[in-house]
Structure formats: structure tokens, C-alpha cells
Design a protein around this motif. Sequence first.
Motif, PDB file in Angstrom:
ATOM      1  N   GLN A 245       0.811  -1.120   0.105  1.00 43.68           N
ATOM      2  CA  GLN A 245      -0.084   0.035   0.044  1.00 43.68           C
ATOM      3  C   GLN A 245       0.666   1.073  -0.096  1.00 43.68           C
ATOM      4  O   GLN A 245       0.419   2.145  -0.851  1.00 43.68           O
ATOM      5  CB  GLN A 245      -1.006   0.089   1.219  1.00 43.68           C
ATOM      6  CG  GLN A 245      -1.901   0.896   1.233  1.00 43.68           C
ATOM      7  CD  GLN A 245      -2.939   0.876   0.084  1.00 43.68           C
ATOM      8  OE1 GLN A 245      -3.412  -0.074  -0.218  1.00 43.68           O
ATOM      9  NE2 GLN A 245      -3.084   1.929  -0.958  1.00 43.68           N
ATOM     10  N   ASN A 246       2.107   1.189   0.641  1.00 41.49           N
ATOM     11  CA  ASN A 246       2.844   2.365   0.556  1.00 41.49           C
ATOM     12  C   ASN A 246       3.437   2.554  -0.592  1.00 41.49           C
ATOM     13  O   ASN A 246       3.584   3.905  -0.968  1.00 41.49           O
ATOM     14  CB  ASN A 246       4.051   1.779   1.590  1.00 41.49           C
ATOM     15  CG  ASN A 246       4.218   2.956   2.831  1.00 41.49           C
ATOM     16  OD1 ASN A 246       3.409   3.788   3.043  1.00 41.49           O
ATOM     17  ND2 ASN A 246       5.178   2.600   3.702  1.00 41.49           N
ATOM     18  N   ILE A 247       3.848   1.555  -1.382  1.00 40.54           N
ATOM     19  CA  ILE A 247       4.231   1.732  -2.888  1.00 40.54           C
ATOM     20  C   ILE A 247       3.293   2.173  -3.455  1.00 40.54           C
ATOM     21  O   ILE A 247       3.320   3.515  -4.375  1.00 40.54           O
ATOM     22  CB  ILE A 247       4.730   0.338  -3.351  1.00 40.54           C
ATOM     23  CG1 ILE A 247       5.906  -0.177  -2.842  1.00 40.54           C
ATOM     24  CG2 ILE A 247       4.879   0.533  -4.824  1.00 40.54           C
ATOM     25  CD1 ILE A 247       6.446  -1.653  -3.181  1.00 40.54           C
ATOM     26  N   VAL A 248       1.881   2.013  -3.499  1.00 46.23           N
ATOM     27  CA  VAL A 248       0.774   2.556  -4.268  1.00 46.23           C
ATOM     28  C   VAL A 248       0.723   4.068  -3.888  1.00 46.23           C
ATOM     29  O   VAL A 248       0.591   4.709  -4.783  1.00 46.23           O
ATOM     30  CB  VAL A 248      -0.530   1.709  -4.208  1.00 46.23           C
ATOM     31  CG1 VAL A 248      -1.676   2.519  -4.726  1.00 46.23           C
ATOM     32  CG2 VAL A 248      -0.210   0.313  -4.591  1.00 46.23           C
ATOM     33  N   ASP A 249       0.663   4.206  -2.566  1.00 46.93           N
ATOM     34  CA  ASP A 249       0.412   5.617  -2.097  1.00 46.93           C
ATOM     35  C   ASP A 249       1.717   6.671  -2.649  1.00 46.93           C
ATOM     36  O   ASP A 249       1.454   7.349  -3.199  1.00 46.93           O
ATOM     37  CB  ASP A 249       0.498   5.668  -0.593  1.00 46.93           C
ATOM     38  CG  ASP A 249      -0.568   5.075  -0.094  1.00 46.93           C
ATOM     39  OD1 ASP A 249      -1.730   4.894  -0.885  1.00 46.93           O
ATOM     40  OD2 ASP A 249      -0.794   4.760   1.189  1.00 46.93           O
TER      41      ASP A 249
ATOM     42  N   ASP B   5       9.496   6.934   7.028  1.00 43.79           N
ATOM     43  CA  ASP B   5       8.942   5.798   6.219  1.00 43.79           C
ATOM     44  C   ASP B   5       7.681   5.730   6.065  1.00 43.79           C
ATOM     45  O   ASP B   5       6.910   4.931   5.961  1.00 43.79           O
ATOM     46  CB  ASP B   5       9.051   4.448   7.191  1.00 43.79           C
ATOM     47  CG  ASP B   5      10.339   4.664   7.890  1.00 43.79           C
ATOM     48  OD1 ASP B   5      11.322   4.302   7.592  1.00 43.79           O
ATOM     49  OD2 ASP B   5      10.296   4.725   9.363  1.00 43.79           O
ATOM     50  N   GLY B   6       7.241   7.107   5.420  1.00 42.08           N
ATOM     51  CA  GLY B   6       5.755   7.515   5.065  1.00 42.08           C
ATOM     52  C   GLY B   6       5.140   7.909   6.352  1.00 42.08           C
ATOM     53  O   GLY B   6       5.791   8.188   7.363  1.00 42.08           O
ATOM     54  N   PRO B   7       3.775   7.962   6.204  1.00 45.19           N
ATOM     55  CA  PRO B   7       2.979   7.531   4.992  1.00 45.19           C
ATOM     56  C   PRO B   7       3.042   8.581   3.878  1.00 45.19           C
ATOM     57  O   PRO B   7       3.480   9.952   4.181  1.00 45.19           O
ATOM     58  CB  PRO B   7       1.402   7.747   5.661  1.00 45.19           C
ATOM     59  CG  PRO B   7       1.644   8.521   6.840  1.00 45.19           C
ATOM     60  CD  PRO B   7       2.789   8.227   7.152  1.00 45.19           C
ATOM     61  N   TYR B   8       3.031   8.262   2.755  1.00 48.20           N
ATOM     62  CA  TYR B   8       3.216   8.831   1.718  1.00 48.20           C
ATOM     63  C   TYR B   8       1.970   9.701   1.213  1.00 48.20           C
ATOM     64  O   TYR B   8       1.314   9.104   0.436  1.00 48.20           O
ATOM     65  CB  TYR B   8       3.855   7.940   0.378  1.00 48.20           C
ATOM     66  CG  TYR B   8       5.095   7.586   0.924  1.00 48.20           C
ATOM     67  CD1 TYR B   8       6.025   8.232   1.280  1.00 48.20           C
ATOM     68  CD2 TYR B   8       5.298   6.182   0.927  1.00 48.20           C
ATOM     69  CE1 TYR B   8       7.534   7.607   1.566  1.00 48.20           C
ATOM     70  CE2 TYR B   8       6.548   5.621   1.394  1.00 48.20           C
ATOM     71  CZ  TYR B   8       7.306   6.326   1.854  1.00 48.20           C
ATOM     72  OH  TYR B   8       8.731   5.873   2.029  1.00 48.20           O
ATOM     73  N   ASN B   9       1.669  10.761   1.898  1.00 47.87           N
ATOM     74  CA  ASN B   9       0.315  11.468   1.828  1.00 47.87           C
ATOM     75  C   ASN B   9       0.686  12.927   1.282  1.00 47.87           C
ATOM     76  O   ASN B   9       1.909  13.243   0.908  1.00 47.87           O
ATOM     77  CB  ASN B   9      -0.413  11.495   2.945  1.00 47.87           C
ATOM     78  CG  ASN B   9       0.309  11.928   4.308  1.00 47.87           C
ATOM     79  OD1 ASN B   9       1.371  12.336   4.000  1.00 47.87           O
ATOM     80  ND2 ASN B   9       0.032  11.463   5.296  1.00 47.87           N
ATOM     81  N   GLU B  10      -0.104  13.889   1.227  1.00 51.46           N
ATOM     82  CA  GLU B  10       0.048  15.098   0.835  1.00 51.46           C
ATOM     83  C   GLU B  10       0.962  15.954   1.808  1.00 51.46           C
ATOM     84  O   GLU B  10       1.475  16.938   1.247  1.00 51.46           O
ATOM     85  CB  GLU B  10      -1.454  15.926   0.856  1.00 51.46           C
ATOM     86  CG  GLU B  10      -2.608  15.348   0.154  1.00 51.46           C
ATOM     87  CD  GLU B  10      -3.202  14.288   1.013  1.00 51.46           C
ATOM     88  OE1 GLU B  10      -3.777  14.326   2.227  1.00 51.46           O
ATOM     89  OE2 GLU B  10      -3.395  13.119   0.444  1.00 51.46           O
TER      90      GLU B  10
END
Length: 467
Positions: free
Chosen positions: A60-64, A359-364
Motif C-alpha cells: 500500500q505504501n508503494i501505491v501511495d 518511512d511514510g505515510p506517503y500522503n499530501e
Amino acid sequence: DCVMELDKMDENDWKYHGEGNKSLVVSHSQHSRVLRLLKYPAENAEHAHQTTEQAFRHIQNIVDFNKNIMKQLLGEKYVHHGEAVKLPLDFVRQLSLKVQQERPESRCDKVMDTFSGCAVCLPNLTQISTCHNNEHRPPLCIEIKPKCGFLPFSRHVSKEVKHKVCRFCMHQHFKLANGKWKTMSRYCPLDLFSGNKQRMYIAIKHLLEEPQNNLRIFKKGELIYGCKDDMDLNELVQHLKPYFPTNGLINGHQSSKAVLNELIQVITSALLSSWDSGRIGEPRKGQPTEGRAHCEASILHRDMLRNGNHYPPKDCVLSKIRQAQMLDSLDIEGLYPLYKRVEQYLEEFPKERNRLQIDGPYNENFLEKVKNCPSEDDGSIEYAVGKVHQYRVAMTAKDCSVMITLAPSGEEELPEPNMEIQPSKPRFTYSVSILDLDPKPYENIPHQYKLDLKIVNYYLRSIQSKQ
Ligand code: ATP
Ligand code: MG
Ligand code: ZN
Ligand code: MG
């Protein structure tokens, strides 16, 4: 938008499609879909006994990262972020057995993850969805892994050679010495990214001559050139002839050179096209840039460089990728001390790791940190983290692939084309996408620092010994 019924998965519907260092890809025989599964070194195949939940979060991290970071930076139209899926373990195990014999030996040091059942479902980019079926000339797809397209301009660079010779060209010497490849590639990324059609021609020609893992060609979704043991340029030419029918007739035969020439022209046009204007972009002249724009290791005619620097149109795929790559503004030499600042800070305040989104989350929020990093070092942890994030995004952009999918347009009834290249025959409908946009691990930075030293030192020694 993953249309498959996940409870009715059948390994017979899927076949081996390809793989890289990190993942293995299978394609569906009817739907235009692929599954991208992660791979692990054979010796820790169970990946340190990570739970299914951890594995799913990783996917999910990759997709984000694709969706919220890279897609925003590279452009909506180029990136297909895919969807995280959980597959039946039975299916994954059968699939793993089925694809094993198709895998190239050189990739078999790693095994497909058959423990978690987690994968990314993506559109099959080697096929074009808008095309009408043309048995004689099925879709053709060219995948290029362009690598880094600029010379470091950072004042932290300690070796003069890094301002003159590009990383790819230096790395070639190192890879040859270590037995990674047997033949030197003459491809230079700076020529491909130059926007100068002559230089791009030479770069693509060099990719065709020695593709290594920087070029692959698919026909009807199947690999016909690149990353194979039995590669033959003449065989490729035979595949290409139906696509470029009227050109270069010599004694009734199309010369190989003319066919490859046509292919290169089409690739160049696709790489320079601006989607917004919907037409082939013309290279611009005299734009200011950082550092010099050509590499000393590339063998070019002087007159190609004499007519000054060209730059590709600013919204073409090459420019988009290069802009993201240039987020590495300090070079690893300037970045490494900041990495150490972050490490030291985290040692003292381990709970800050989450807030800083190491390490994320990869968000706005993460994207905000990438975009709004202060330009001057104020000594803060925010600056250091911002630069580390930017560096990691740049690393991803230096490692991605461009996929150009071409479908010949029918002679009479032209389908409503996305775009068209080449005003005279051959006519193609085409699409351009960017793939392989995984986040690069934060923990890898020390390795990158050491690798850079090794590559540069090896290069300096090897050119010295030749003088
Ligand atoms: P690398 O070693 O370059 O980092 P990787 O292990 O991260 O590679 P990918 O590059 O994502 O893996 O995928 C491996 C190959 O599978 C690609 O080079 C491409 O040929 C094929 N592939 C990946 N995604 C797709 C897609 N959506 N459609 C069609 N083919 C794909
Ligand atoms: Mg790849
Ligand atoms: Zn170079
Ligand atoms: Mg990758």
C-alpha cells in the motif's frame, strides 16, 4: 478499478511478463492487466517472517507513493498508480511454479513472494486500449530506463570529474569490471535528455545496439527485444518491417538501417511530445540550466554540440522526469551529512520518526515536505528531512522506466486518436507512461554514499591507466 474477481483467480489465465531487481510481473491473457509481485533474496524468502498485514502495508505504501507523490510531480497523464490487492495463497504458489521456467537465470538469485499474497494490480502498459485490432501490426511498445539525465551542479561535489562525466557512463566501467555486463553500453542519458534530435538519435541507437536493462521492446504485449539471452538486431528489424512499410526501399528490400531509423524517429517524437498541446514539441533553445549539458564520455560530433544547448519542451515526459531527478540538488556528498543529522536526531527522539514521515505515510503532507523544503540550510531537522525526502524522490525518478506504446492507425478510418505523430506515413496512435516508481528506502542512503565513492574512484583509476 482492478476488475478481477480475486476469489476466482486461476494461474492458467496468467503468464510470465517480465521482472526487475525488486519485482516480478505477470500478465493476464485476456484482460489488459498485470500483477506486480515483490521478490526477495532466496536466503530470506520469508522476508524475516513479516506478517501479511505488514506485507500489505508495504504494498500500500508503494501505491501511495506512486499516487500521492510521483503522480503529482510527474503528471497525472503519465502515471498509473495501480491498486494493492490480496491474492489467494494457493493461486500465488501455483503461479510461482508456473513462471519459474520462464525466468532468466540471471534473475534467479531472488524468489517471488509466495507468503503474503500481496501484489499491485496495474493496467498492462504494453498494450494500448484505444486501438482497433490489427493482426498484421499489433501494438508495439518500447520501454526505456533512461537513468540520470543531468550532471551534478552541487558545490558539495568533491571530484571535478563528476561535473564532466555523467553517472551512467562512469558506472558502466564499474559494472564491466564487476562482471555485471560483458559489453560496454555507449548510451549516454545526457544525450537522450538533451532535446537535440541528433543527440537523441545517437542515444537511442546506442540503446538498440546494447540494451542491457535500459531498453525492451514488446510486440502484442510480448517481449521481442532486450533482457534476453538470444538477442538479434536483424530479428528485431524483421519484426519492425510491417510497421514501416514504404520507407527505404533498396532493390525491393527495406534496408535495416532505414527501418531502425524510422523507429528511432517515432521514439524521439513520442519522448518530445507535449500532451497538453497534443502535438510534437519543438526543442527550445537557450533556456538557462544548471551545469553543463553534455557528458565528456559520450562520443559526439563536435558540430552537434556547437549549435548550443537545446532543451526538450517543458511538459514532455523527459523534462518531467528530469525535473524530479534534479530534486537531488546537493548530490549524495551534500546529502549524506544531512542524513547523519537526521539519524542523530532520531537516536535522541525516536518517536519523532512518525511525525517526520521517515518511512511514510506517503500522503499530501509528505508531498508538502518535498515541495516546500527551505532552500538554505538553517540547521534545522526540518531542512535535513526535507532534503532527505527530496533525495529519495529523485532516486526514484533516476530509476524509473518510460513506456511508449504505439498502435498503427488504420489507413482509411482513423480512430479518434489521442495524438498522432508523423504527418506522413507511418501513422501511429500512441501513449506514453512512466512506471517503476517505488520509494527508495531511507536506510539505503549510506550505501549510496559508499557506492558513489567507489564508482568515481574506479572511473578515475581506469581512465588514468589508459593515458
Ligand atoms: P528495477 O530493477 O528496474 O527497479 P523492478 O523490479 O522495480 O525493476 P518493474 O520495472 O516495475 O520492476 O517491472 C519489471 C518489468 O515488468 C518492467 O521493466 C516492465 O517491462 C514490466 N512491467 C512493469 N509494470 C508493467 C505494466 N504496468 N505494464 C506492462 N509491463 C509492466
Ligand atoms: Mg524497472
Ligand atoms: Zn554520459
Ligand atoms: Mg524498481
